[in-house]
Enzyme design. Structure first.
Site, short mmCIF file in Angstrom:
data_model
loop_
_atom_site.label_atom_id
_atom_site.label_comp_id
_atom_site.label_asym_id
_atom_site.label_seq_id
_atom_site.Cartn_x
_atom_site.Cartn_y
_atom_site.Cartn_z
N SER A 281 2.43 -8.67 -0.85
CA SER A 281 3.20 -9.39 -1.87
C SER A 281 3.53 -10.84 -1.54
CB SER A 281 4.45 -8.61 -2.25
OG SER A 281 5.46 -8.75 -1.33
N LYS B 77 9.37 -17.67 -2.10
CA LYS B 77 8.80 -16.57 -2.89
C LYS B 77 9.64 -16.40 -4.15
CE LYS B 77 7.46 -11.75 -1.95
NZ LYS B 77 7.33 -10.77 -0.85
N SER C 70 4.57 -6.98 3.93
CA SER C 70 4.40 -8.03 2.90
C SER C 70 4.40 -9.45 3.43
CB SER C 70 5.49 -7.92 1.83
OG SER C 70 5.34 -6.72 1.15
#
Ligand SMILES: *[C@@H]1O[C@H](CO)[C@@H](O)[C@H](O)[C@H]1NC(C)=O
Length: 297
Positions: A179, A97, A203
């Site tokens: 996210s 990420k 998330s």
């Protein structure tokens, strides 16, 4: 339920019939061991796939310029000492990420133009651990900008200033959710074997669910948050998308950079890691349900 948009039906037959579609760490390690696949070939298969799919799915944000070099290094290590027991992640590509810092040519921006070009001084704790096990960092995954945490009004899930709106690979107009959406979409669309995401509040869990991949959100402190863009010291944790147990085994443990959380959790890590608890028969005898809502599944 399992609608796959036509754009995803792309042949990805690799070498000697190895297919990266739904490839697992174990199937990849088997193909490595049987000389049917090299890490470099695997990286090239994924890069090809990213090139084809990312213009639509927009889940891979940056490609590591050193990914192929890292793969060649893993191939060399495998050839030079073929009987040496290696980590399950050795030579396996992973995405991070874009909030997880890497001390290399890639940017770490939480998707924001504000951080583009900034230089981080060292790898995040979880990235250091992956380097020790010889996994290949393929690149950075998109996310909802700043985890959607800085917006007064909620911004759409998967909205990414730098890369564009990420898309659910199963249902084009469906929500990719929360996210770590880029991490989950990339794995779901076979653009990488595994990816790391982070969670404060749903998330990892939500994007993995909505994009149909396995995920694991570890207890806070089991994995180090050092070098990861924070929200809450009480809730943030770094977790895995796909092949969860192998990846978890590779990233757990004490890190002086996040000693407050990791020193306490480290004492609970079992000797021999978590893989020993996998149980092939674990789902036998369980009841399964499918929730349906009128007009939607
Ligand atoms: C990092 O950002 C710069 C722009 O500041 C860009 O030129 C470069 O290509 C980015 N790195 C990667 C690996 O995409």
């Amino acid at each position: 339920m399992w609608i796959i948009v036509s754009v995803l039906v792309i042949t990805t037959k690799g070498h000697d019939d190895f297919s990266i579609e739904e490839a697992t760490i174990e199937s990849i390690q088997r193909a490595f061991a049987e000389d049917k696949l090299t890490s470099l070939q695997l990286v090239d298969l994924y890069l090809n796939r990213i090139q084809n799919l990312n213009p639509v799915l927009r889940s891979a944000l940056e490609i590591n310029p050193h990914a192929r070099v890292q793969a060649e290094e893993a191939d060399r290590q495998r050839r030079s000492n073929s009987h040496h027991p290696r980590s399950f992640l050795h030579g396996v590509p992973m995405l991070l990420k874009d909030t997880i810092a890497t001390d290399d040519k890639m940017n770490t921006t939480a998707i924001s133009y504000a951080l583009l070009g900034s230089v981080v001084g060292r790898d995040a704790g979880v990235v250091e651990k992956r380097r020790n096990v010889g996994a290949v960092i393929l690149g950075k995954a998109s996310l909802t900008e700043w985890y959607s945490f800085r917006a007064l009004a909620k911004i759409p899930n998967g909205r990414c200033a730098r890369g564009g709106q990420a898309q659910n690979p199963y249902v084009a107009r469906a929500d990719p959710c929360r996210s770590s959406s880029g991490s989950a979409i990339s794995v779901a669309a076979n653009m990488v074997t595994v990816s790391l995401g982070s969670e404060t509040h749903g998330s990892i869990l939500c994007p993995a669910d909505y994009n149909s991949v396995v995920r694991l959100k570890p207890t806070v402190g089991l994995t180090s948050r050092a070098g990861v863009v924070p929200i809450s010291s009480r809730q943030d944790t770094i977790g895995t998308v796909a092949d969860a147990v192998h990846l978890l085994d590779a990233i757990v443990g004490f890190d002086p950079g996040d000693s407050e959380a990791t020193s306490e959790a480290a004492q609970f890590i079992p000797d021999g890691g978590y893989k020993q608890f996998l149980n092939e028969d674990g789902i036998i005898g369980k009841d399964w349900g499918l929730l349906e809502q009128e007009g939607r599944v």
